[in-house]
Design a protein around this motif. Sequence first.
Motif, PDB file in Angstrom:
ATOM      1  N   ILE A 317       0.863  -1.176   0.000  1.00  0.00           N
ATOM      2  CA  ILE A 317       0.000   0.000   0.000  1.00  0.00           C
ATOM      3  C   ILE A 317       0.902   1.230   0.000  1.00  0.00           C
ATOM      4  CG2 ILE A 317      -1.775   1.285   1.252  1.00  0.00           C
ATOM      5  CD1 ILE A 317      -2.687  -1.361   2.488  1.00  0.00           C
ATOM      6  N   ILE A 318       0.761   2.057  -1.017  1.00  0.00           N
ATOM      7  CA  ILE A 318       1.586   3.256  -1.179  1.00  0.00           C
ATOM      8  C   ILE A 318       0.775   4.483  -0.784  1.00  0.00           C
ATOM      9  CG2 ILE A 318       3.151   4.489  -2.727  1.00  0.00           C
ATOM     10  CD1 ILE A 318       3.740   1.490  -2.528  1.00  0.00           C
ATOM     11  N   ILE A 319       1.340   5.330   0.070  1.00  0.00           N
ATOM     12  CA  ILE A 319       0.669   6.568   0.478  1.00  0.00           C
ATOM     13  C   ILE A 319       1.434   7.742  -0.115  1.00  0.00           C
ATOM     14  CG2 ILE A 319       0.016   8.058   2.389  1.00  0.00           C
ATOM     15  CD1 ILE A 319       0.399   4.319   2.893  1.00  0.00           C
ATOM     16  N   ASP A 320       0.762   8.550  -0.932  1.00  0.00           N
ATOM     17  CA  ASP A 320       1.397   9.675  -1.619  1.00  0.00           C
ATOM     18  C   ASP A 320       0.440  10.857  -1.598  1.00  0.00           C
ATOM     19  OD1 ASP A 320       2.615  11.497  -3.347  1.00  0.00           O
ATOM     20  OD2 ASP A 320       3.336   9.939  -4.705  1.00  0.00           O
ATOM     21  N   LYS A 334      -2.440  -1.231  -3.749  1.00  0.00           N
ATOM     22  CA  LYS A 334      -3.317  -0.095  -3.449  1.00  0.00           C
ATOM     23  C   LYS A 334      -2.479   1.183  -3.413  1.00  0.00           C
ATOM     24  CE  LYS A 334      -6.592  -0.740  -0.467  1.00  0.00           C
ATOM     25  NZ  LYS A 334      -7.338  -0.932   0.818  1.00  0.00           N
ATOM     26  N   MET A 335      -2.994   2.237  -4.041  1.00  0.00           N
ATOM     27  CA  MET A 335      -2.373   3.559  -4.005  1.00  0.00           C
ATOM     28  C   MET A 335      -3.330   4.496  -3.288  1.00  0.00           C
ATOM     29  SD  MET A 335       0.333   5.422  -4.980  1.00  0.00           S
ATOM     30  CE  MET A 335       1.103   4.526  -6.343  1.00  0.00           C
ATOM     31  N   ILE A 336      -2.863   5.104  -2.194  1.00  0.00           N
ATOM     32  CA  ILE A 336      -3.707   6.014  -1.420  1.00  0.00           C
ATOM     33  C   ILE A 336      -3.161   7.423  -1.551  1.00  0.00           C
ATOM     34  CG2 ILE A 336      -4.480   6.649   0.900  1.00  0.00           C
ATOM     35  CD1 ILE A 336      -4.407   3.695   1.641  1.00  0.00           C
ATOM     36  N   TYR A 337      -3.984   8.320  -2.084  1.00  0.00           N
ATOM     37  CA  TYR A 337      -3.599   9.717  -2.178  1.00  0.00           C
ATOM     38  C   TYR A 337      -4.128  10.450  -0.952  1.00  0.00           C
ATOM     39  CZ  TYR A 337      -2.205   8.892  -7.027  1.00  0.00           C
ATOM     40  OH  TYR A 337      -1.576   8.435  -8.154  1.00  0.00           O
ATOM     41  N   ALA A 338      -3.216  10.733  -0.026  1.00  0.00           N
ATOM     42  CA  ALA A 338      -3.605  11.399   1.209  1.00  0.00           C
ATOM     43  C   ALA A 338      -2.375  12.025   1.843  1.00  0.00           C
ATOM     44  CB  ALA A 338      -4.252  10.405   2.177  1.00  0.00           C
ATOM     45  N   ASP A 339      -2.593  13.053   2.634  1.00  0.00           N
ATOM     46  CA  ASP A 339      -1.504  13.655   3.402  1.00  0.00           C
ATOM     47  C   ASP A 339      -0.955  12.589   4.360  1.00  0.00           C
ATOM     48  OD1 ASP A 339      -0.885  15.059   6.249  1.00  0.00           O
ATOM     49  OD2 ASP A 339      -0.174  16.295   4.600  1.00  0.00           O
ATOM     50  N   PRO A 340       0.334  12.232   4.272  1.00  0.00           N
ATOM     51  CA  PRO A 340       0.845  11.101   5.056  1.00  0.00           C
ATOM     52  C   PRO A 340       0.790  11.318   6.561  1.00  0.00           C
ATOM     53  CG  PRO A 340       2.646  12.274   3.988  1.00  0.00           C
ATOM     54  CD  PRO A 340       1.380  12.828   3.428  1.00  0.00           C
ATOM     55  N   ILE A 341       0.921  12.555   6.988  1.00  0.00           N
ATOM     56  CA  ILE A 341       0.902  12.838   8.427  1.00  0.00           C
ATOM     57  C   ILE A 341      -0.513  12.702   8.973  1.00  0.00           C
ATOM     58  CG2 ILE A 341       1.368  14.605  10.177  1.00  0.00           C
ATOM     59  CD1 ILE A 341       3.512  15.686   8.135  1.00  0.00           C
ATOM     60  N   ARG A 342      -1.465  13.351   8.331  1.00  0.00           N
ATOM     61  CA  ARG A 342      -2.868  13.238   8.756  1.00  0.00           C
ATOM     62  C   ARG A 342      -3.349  11.802   8.628  1.00  0.00           C
ATOM     63  NH1 ARG A 342      -5.720  18.246   8.653  1.00  0.00           N
ATOM     64  NH2 ARG A 342      -7.638  17.190   8.045  1.00  0.00           N
ATOM     65  N   PHE A 343      -2.941  11.140   7.551  1.00  0.00           N
ATOM     66  CA  PHE A 343      -3.319   9.749   7.331  1.00  0.00           C
ATOM     67  C   PHE A 343      -2.842   8.866   8.485  1.00  0.00           C
ATOM     68  CE2 PHE A 343      -1.831   5.567   5.939  1.00  0.00           C
ATOM     69  CZ  PHE A 343      -2.995   5.008   5.431  1.00  0.00           C
ATOM     70  N   SER A 344      -1.574   9.015   8.869  1.00  0.00           N
ATOM     71  CA  SER A 344      -0.992   8.157   9.910  1.00  0.00           C
ATOM     72  C   SER A 344      -1.658   8.393  11.257  1.00  0.00           C
ATOM     73  CB  SER A 344       0.517   8.410  10.010  1.00  0.00           C
ATOM     74  OG  SER A 344       1.159   8.092   8.790  1.00  0.00           O
TER      75      SER A 344
END
Length: 590
Positions: A317-320, A334-344
């Motif tokens: 799963i890639i977060i970008d 899976k590719m997730i387009y999201a702010d990595p800090i808020r996402f985590s």
Amino acid sequence: MSNEAMTYYLASFVDELARLGVCDAVVSPGSRSTPIAILMAEHSRIKVWMHADERSAGFFALGMAKEMRKPVVLLCTSGTATANYLPAIVEAHQSRIPLLVLTADRPHELRDVGAPQAIDQIHLYGRYAKWFVDMALPESTFSMLHYVRTMAGRAVAMAANGPAGVVHLNFPLREPLVPNLDLQDLWEKGRSEGKPYIKVTKGNLELSSDELKLLAEELQEVENGLIICGPEDHLELSQALTRLADKLQFPILADPLSPLRTGSHSKQWVIDSYDSFLRNDEVKTSFKPELILRFGAMPISKALLQYIQHHSEARQIIIDQDQGWREPTLMASKMIYADPIRFSYSLAEYLEKRKEPSLWGTKWKQLNEISQFHMQTFGKMESLFEGQVVIELQQLLPEHAILFVGNSMPVRDLDTFLANTDKPLRTMANRGANGIDGVVSSALGATVSGSPLVLVIGDLSFYHDLNGLLAAKLHQLNATIVLINNNGGGIFSFLPQSKQEKHFELLFGTPLDLEFEHVVKMYGGRYKRIKDWQEFRLAVNQSLSTVGLDVIEILTNRQENEQLHRKLWHSLSEKISKWKVQVDQDENRG
């Protein structure tokens, strides 16, 4: 085009950049760019950094933008001067660094008619520029002043918003080219207030609560998971990922160009020596991940890439946050387009901390402890071993210093030998296109903030950018350059080409046999060739306590360096194999 119209038009553009917070411009001398250069030098909120060589200037601006995390202006005249920016523009595009490139041009009637210093500058940088505009000819009408301020606002936003990158504005200008600085309200035309004419705001990408909940449920069922963080320049990411790892009990394989190996955050789950222990075939085969969460660009380590490729069945799963596609393994599920800090942080809220310690995580931490001790202990040698440079500098550098490394061997040694530390350090490199060009200029550009900076660079890369040293002399910059001189391309000794003995030295070894002391002194720097590690420590400490440019040269042997690296990895691999036998026996007894 009247002189007054040209002056008001360009002054409005320059002023709008300043109001938007773009306060640094790297300028190379030239005739056609005269009015923009003079107006930038005249504006009280813009600092001009002169650099005569456009190729070096491009990388100097890139280093500034990388360090400051905001757009920097590049300005040059028309003709081939513009083409010399291309290598830096490619690197900025690949690394997601914001640059605002302004090229002066001949007016339309002088294009494609054999006029001097005129080339086709339309879309000159192709797809490496996020946005290109052939600007309108200067006018001072109300609507055109609004136009030029709007273009400034759009350009700054386009360069800065993710994925950050290069914006190219091409300015056709007719003579006369000298602006009238005595005009009334020079900076106020087209805008009467002290605010930007237009400000572009972009929101953060994030997953919905339902999507986060589903992902949390999926991850909660995974025992053997990994978090991988490649090169990334978000300081806040350290706290966010360590919190996520603590909930999941997933090890974090942290690239040295991520912020995770240095700083005051918890290192409980941060693995720093994977590049060394993943060379062991038993570990690579038996440590089977079920799922990999990956943040940032692709890590430096080839051993890690091969490990990922070996376990193609693992879900990735890639977060970008910037809607790119940094996924060279071609195995992501899976590719997730999201702010990595808020996402985590948000994902961690939906996770329950595991009640039992993770056996998977425990084994990764034990492996890392064994490997880190081995590399840090036996990586210190009496001989001038290249890998030891990183070990020494980690101890010598003061807090908040910048450790900039060149490509080829220096960045790989950073990966192998930079150990977890609570000391706040910032690591940097040009890893977009991974080139050896422009590294000196980029590092010097990163010094303008005033943070102590040490650049570790090989002799070929240093030679490629000797012109970059001019910036240190022109702008009285403080920098320490550790020049590792193995007289050629050291990285090739580790590659299959090294077995082609007949043509190796000619085509790959490429010995230069240069005495760099002379060129260092030509640019006003201090030069020191050290003979042992005690001399190295004294030289680095002295350079960090004095102003100006210092070059500390270490002479090494390519063949010996390769042998020492392989001996170190081999002895670690033997130690790991023994450890693994013991672990397997303990598990069988249990």
